[in-house]
Design an enzyme around this catalytic site. Structure first.
Site, short mmCIF file in Angstrom:
data_model
loop_
_atom_site.label_atom_id
_atom_site.label_comp_id
_atom_site.label_asym_id
_atom_site.label_seq_id
_atom_site.Cartn_x
_atom_site.Cartn_y
_atom_site.Cartn_z
N ASP A 8 0.85 -1.18 0.00
CA ASP A 8 0.00 0.00 0.00
C ASP A 8 0.89 1.23 0.00
O ASP A 8 1.65 1.44 0.95
CB ASP A 8 -0.89 -0.02 1.24
CG ASP A 8 -1.97 1.03 1.21
OD1 ASP A 8 -1.79 2.08 0.56
OD2 ASP A 8 -3.01 0.82 1.87
N VAL A 12 0.97 3.59 6.51
CA VAL A 12 0.04 3.62 7.64
C VAL A 12 -0.95 4.76 7.42
O VAL A 12 -0.57 5.90 7.20
CB VAL A 12 0.81 3.84 8.97
CG1 VAL A 12 -0.17 3.99 10.11
CG2 VAL A 12 1.75 2.68 9.22
N HIS A 13 -2.24 4.43 7.47
CA HIS A 13 -3.29 5.43 7.29
C HIS A 13 -4.51 4.98 8.09
O HIS A 13 -4.46 3.99 8.82
CB HIS A 13 -3.61 5.61 5.80
CG HIS A 13 -3.90 4.33 5.08
ND1 HIS A 13 -5.15 3.75 5.10
CD2 HIS A 13 -3.10 3.51 4.37
CE1 HIS A 13 -5.12 2.62 4.39
NE2 HIS A 13 -3.87 2.45 3.94
N GLY A 14 -5.58 5.71 8.01
CA GLY A 14 -6.76 5.46 8.83
C GLY A 14 -7.33 4.06 8.73
O GLY A 14 -7.71 3.46 9.73
N ALA A 17 -5.12 1.77 10.76
CA ALA A 17 -5.24 2.01 12.21
C ALA A 17 -6.60 1.62 12.77
O ALA A 17 -6.69 1.08 13.87
CB ALA A 17 -4.94 3.47 12.52
#
Length: 80
Positions: A8, A12-14, A17
């Site tokens: 990806d 790290v993204h919403g 998380a």
């Protein structure tokens, strides 16, 4: 233990998380990205998006050790 390997470009993204980490019970997030590994400010900013209590490591792609991650006792999400 590797819970999931995800390629990806957002790293790290919403969605990571708020969806993947809780659903998989991930305790560690390992990001393998050459540019991010060289940028301490970007690494610090990225980890702010993660829930507390999650170990986060950023390594260069050529330094990624599949055997170490696979044999680790905690569930790990690997992002490339």
């Amino acid at each position: 233990m590797i819970a999931l390997v995800r390629v990806d470009n957002r790293l790290v993204h919403g969605q990571i998380a708020e969806a993947w980490v809780p659903r998989l019970g991930v305790r560690r997030i390992l990001v393998a990205d050459d540019l991010l590994a060289e940028n301490k400010l970007a690494c610090a900013a990225m980890t702010l998006a993660l829930p507390d209590g999650r170990a986060t490591d950023v390594v260069r792609v050529d330094a990624f050790d599949w055997a170490e991650v696979a044999n680790a006792p905690m569930a790990t999400l690997v992002l490339f």
